[in-house]
Design an enzyme around this catalytic site. Structure first.
Site, PDB file in Angstrom:
ATOM      1  N   ASP A  48       0.847  -1.200   0.000  1.00 17.07           N
ATOM      2  CA  ASP A  48       0.000   0.000   0.000  1.00 17.07           C
ATOM      3  C   ASP A  48       0.880   1.247   0.000  1.00 17.07           C
ATOM      4  OD1 ASP A  48      -2.992   0.991   0.725  1.00 17.07           O
ATOM      5  OD2 ASP A  48      -1.511   2.258   1.751  1.00 17.07           O
ATOM      6  N   LYS A  78      -2.610   5.948  -4.430  1.00 24.31           N
ATOM      7  CA  LYS A  78      -3.708   6.882  -4.119  1.00 24.31           C
ATOM      8  C   LYS A  78      -3.504   8.215  -4.825  1.00 24.31           C
ATOM      9  CE  LYS A  78      -3.648   4.754   0.451  1.00 24.31           C
ATOM     10  NZ  LYS A  78      -2.228   4.633   0.841  1.00 24.31           N
ATOM     11  N   HIS A 111      -7.454   9.662  -2.111  1.00 21.75           N
ATOM     12  CA  HIS A 111      -6.807   9.601  -0.799  1.00 21.75           C
ATOM     13  C   HIS A 111      -7.666  10.221   0.320  1.00 21.75           C
ATOM     14  CE1 HIS A 111      -2.451   9.230   0.879  1.00 21.75           C
ATOM     15  NE2 HIS A 111      -3.331   8.985   1.826  1.00 21.75           N
ATOM     16  N   LYS A 233       2.826  -1.066   8.898  1.00 20.78           N
ATOM     17  CA  LYS A 233       4.112  -0.576   8.394  1.00 20.78           C
ATOM     18  C   LYS A 233       5.195  -0.863   9.425  1.00 20.78           C
ATOM     19  CE  LYS A 233       7.180   2.888   8.880  1.00 20.78           C
ATOM     20  NZ  LYS A 233       7.591   3.766   9.986  1.00 20.78           N
ATOM     21  N   SER A 234       6.324  -1.382   8.960  1.00 20.98           N
ATOM     22  CA  SER A 234       7.508  -1.470   9.809  1.00 20.98           C
ATOM     23  C   SER A 234       8.724  -1.553   8.912  1.00 20.98           C
ATOM     24  CB  SER A 234       7.457  -2.708  10.709  1.00 20.98           C
ATOM     25  OG  SER A 234       8.706  -2.839  11.362  1.00 20.98           O
ATOM     26  N   ARG A 239       9.940  -7.382  12.890  1.00 20.65           N
ATOM     27  CA  ARG A 239       8.538  -6.992  13.069  1.00 20.65           C
ATOM     28  C   ARG A 239       7.717  -7.276  11.826  1.00 20.65           C
ATOM     29  NH1 ARG A 239       9.416  -1.134  16.001  1.00 20.65           N
ATOM     30  NH2 ARG A 239       9.727  -1.923  18.116  1.00 20.65           N
ATOM     31  N   ASN A 243       4.445  -9.508  12.117  1.00 17.12           N
ATOM     32  CA  ASN A 243       3.125  -9.043  11.684  1.00 17.12           C
ATOM     33  C   ASN A 243       2.510  -9.961  10.626  1.00 17.12           C
ATOM     34  OD1 ASN A 243       3.614  -6.901  13.381  1.00 17.12           O
ATOM     35  ND2 ASN A 243       4.058  -5.423  11.754  1.00 17.12           N
TER      36      ASN A 243
HETATM   37  P1  NAD Z   1       0.667   1.391  11.860  1.00 18.39           P
HETATM   38  O1  NAD Z   1      -0.504   1.237  12.779  1.00 18.39           O
HETATM   39  O2  NAD Z   1       0.926   0.350  10.846  1.00 18.39           O
HETATM   40  O3  NAD Z   1       1.926   1.564  12.823  1.00 18.39           O
HETATM   41  C1  NAD Z   1       3.232   1.714  12.335  1.00 18.39           C
HETATM   42  C2  NAD Z   1       4.175   1.911  13.521  1.00 18.39           C
HETATM   43  O4  NAD Z   1       4.136   0.766  14.374  1.00 18.39           O
HETATM   44  C3  NAD Z   1       5.620   2.064  13.083  1.00 18.39           C
HETATM   45  O5  NAD Z   1       6.202   3.062  13.894  1.00 18.39           O
HETATM   46  C4  NAD Z   1       6.261   0.730  13.361  1.00 18.39           C
HETATM   47  O6  NAD Z   1       7.581   0.838  13.713  1.00 18.39           O
HETATM   48  C5  NAD Z   1       5.438   0.211  14.520  1.00 18.39           C
HETATM   49  N1  NAD Z   1       5.308  -1.270  14.472  1.00 18.39           N
HETATM   50  C6  NAD Z   1       4.888  -1.994  13.399  1.00 18.39           C
HETATM   51  N2  NAD Z   1       4.843  -3.306  13.711  1.00 18.39           N
HETATM   52  C7  NAD Z   1       5.262  -3.409  14.987  1.00 18.39           C
HETATM   53  C8  NAD Z   1       5.455  -4.512  15.864  1.00 18.39           C
HETATM   54  N3  NAD Z   1       5.212  -5.773  15.482  1.00 18.39           N
HETATM   55  N4  NAD Z   1       5.876  -4.258  17.128  1.00 18.39           N
HETATM   56  C9  NAD Z   1       6.120  -3.007  17.537  1.00 18.39           C
HETATM   57  N5  NAD Z   1       5.966  -1.917  16.754  1.00 18.39           N
HETATM   58  C10 NAD Z   1       5.541  -2.114  15.482  1.00 18.39           C
HETATM   59  O7  NAD Z   1       0.550   2.858  11.199  1.00 18.39           O
HETATM   60  P2  NAD Z   1       0.679   3.472   9.741  1.00 18.39           P
HETATM   61  O8  NAD Z   1       1.995   3.202   9.137  1.00 18.39           O
HETATM   62  O9  NAD Z   1       0.271   4.876   9.868  1.00 18.39           O
HETATM   63  O10 NAD Z   1      -0.449   2.707   8.920  1.00 18.39           O
HETATM   64  C11 NAD Z   1      -0.196   1.582   8.093  1.00 18.39           C
HETATM   65  C12 NAD Z   1      -0.345   1.942   6.628  1.00 18.39           C
HETATM   66  O11 NAD Z   1      -1.642   2.500   6.383  1.00 18.39           O
HETATM   67  C13 NAD Z   1       0.603   3.043   6.143  1.00 18.39           C
HETATM   68  O12 NAD Z   1       1.915   2.598   5.961  1.00 18.39           O
HETATM   69  C14 NAD Z   1      -0.094   3.465   4.878  1.00 18.39           C
HETATM   70  O13 NAD Z   1       0.155   2.533   3.847  1.00 18.39           O
HETATM   71  C15 NAD Z   1      -1.555   3.432   5.302  1.00 18.39           C
HETATM   72  N6  NAD Z   1      -2.064   4.759   5.750  1.00 18.39           N
HETATM   73  C16 NAD Z   1      -3.053   5.340   5.016  1.00 18.39           C
HETATM   74  C17 NAD Z   1      -3.575   6.570   5.390  1.00 18.39           C
HETATM   75  C18 NAD Z   1      -4.678   7.181   4.576  1.00 18.39           C
HETATM   76  O14 NAD Z   1      -5.017   8.358   4.784  1.00 18.39           O
HETATM   77  N7  NAD Z   1      -5.270   6.469   3.646  1.00 18.39           N
HETATM   78  C19 NAD Z   1      -3.089   7.233   6.524  1.00 18.39           C
HETATM   79  C20 NAD Z   1      -2.070   6.622   7.261  1.00 18.39           C
HETATM   80  C21 NAD Z   1      -1.585   5.376   6.885  1.00 18.39           C
END
Ligand code: NAD
Length: 280
Positions: A48, A78, A111, A233-234, A239, A243
């Site tokens: 994504d 997007k 988006h 995302k990581s 991780r 996940n």
């Molecule tokens: P997320 O909830 O996926 O959290 C990411 C954070 O959690 C990172 O800092 C990562 O280091 C940490 N993390 C990930 N796995 C972990 C684990 N197993 N243990 C501990 N920490 C962990 O938040 P995100 O990245 O904002 O959302 C995921 C995806 O959603 C984005 O990458 C993007 O593709 C999408 N997104 C879309 C919109 C939108 O407006 N459409 C907005 C934000 C994000």
């Protein structure tokens, strides 16, 4: 459940999407190719991205260099917030497709609705033409609330295949998820672990100990059993693997309900009803 395969969800036009993917928001372009290759090696088949993230080119490079067939990897991008105009949308789409360099996108989303920037129903009509012209195998929206969707239903033809919205245990979005489901729109959950904020929640920590999994795995499993599509995302390989490893256990109805009860309607990101202006 011995299987640890990622289920696929059929979208409303028959295209199938892997329920677990990998999100690349805030991964710097210079690190994106390696991060996506790590995810593909760990078994992810859904990425994504967005024009806004500035890393479409590197996502495409990773897909091309992975050795996988194009058809094996589902790629979403997007339309940017400054492209709410049919001609601008067409040009922005051409830039995304050029940057990705992997042919048509699998899923292409508006988006944010951004009603103060342009008429999102006009934008959606432009998306319909782009879909007809084969630039994406499916089209959808992101951050659309019920009134936004109702306007699309009243004024346009194609029902969005997905609505990508913020969902996690502190923002469960039951009414919007139910509305999506009622209209055949799949819910994608962004910030599925609330960008890390839920990881030290005492209820979740206790539940994780109970099932012998990490908090992140328990929360992602809750999403899967609630039919959300997720792409955590990581940039850390361990991780990314953790996940991915959520398909060989299940939470009970009572455990799912304990997570549902954490809802506090608390957002990490902006409210789409208020996020209207291009900064400056
Ligand atoms: P997320 O909830 O996926 O959290 C990411 C954070 O959690 C990172 O800092 C990562 O280091 C940490 N993390 C990930 N796995 C972990 C684990 N197993 N243990 C501990 N920490 C962990 O938040 P995100 O990245 O904002 O959302 C995921 C995806 O959603 C984005 O990458 C993007 O593709 C999408 N997104 C879309 C919109 C939108 O407006 N459409 C907005 C934000 C994000």
């Amino acid at each position: 459940m011995a299987e640890n395969t990622v289920p696929e969800i059929p979208l409303n036009n028959g295209v199938r999407i892997p329920q677990l993917g990998f999100g690349v928001y805030q991964i710097p372009p210079a690190e994106t190719k390696a991060a996506v290759l790590t995810a593909l090696e760990a078994g992810y088949r859904h990425i994504d991205t967005a024009q806004m993230y500035g890393n479409e080119r590197e996502v495409g490079e990773a897909v091309r260099e992975s050795g996988l067939d194009r058809g094996e990897v589902f790629v979403t991008s997007k339309l940017n917030n400054d492209a709410h105009d049919p001609q601008v949308a067409r040009e922005a789409t051409a830039r995304s497709i050029d940057a990705l360099g992997i042919g048509p996108m699998d899923l292409y989303l508006v988006h944010w609705p951004m009603p103060a920037v342009g008429d999102y129903t006009e934008t959606w009509r432009a998306m319909e033409r782009l879909y007809e012209d084969g630039h994406a195998r499916a089209i959808g929206v992101s951050n659309f609330h019920i009134p936004h969707l109702q306007r699309l239903f009243a004024e346009t033809e194609v029902v969005p295949a997905v609505n990508q919205i913020e969902v996690h245990p502190y923002l469960t979005q039951e009414p919007l998820r139910a509305f999506n489901a009622e209209h055949g729109i799949a819910t994608e959950a962004w910030a599925p672990i609330a960008q890390g904020q839920v990881l030290d929640d005492p209820v979740l920590v206790a539940l994780a100990a109970e099932v012998g999994r990490s908090v992140a795995q328990v929360v992602l499993r809750w999403h899967i059993q609630r039919d959300n599509i997720v792409f955590p995302k990581s940039a850390t390989a361990s991780r990314v693997a953790e996940n991915r490893d959520i398909f060989d256990f299940a939470l009970s109805d009572e455990q799912l309900a304990r997570i549902d009860a954490l809802n506090a309607d608390r957002r990490r990101g902006p409210n789409p009803d208020e996020f209207n202006l291009i900064p400056g």
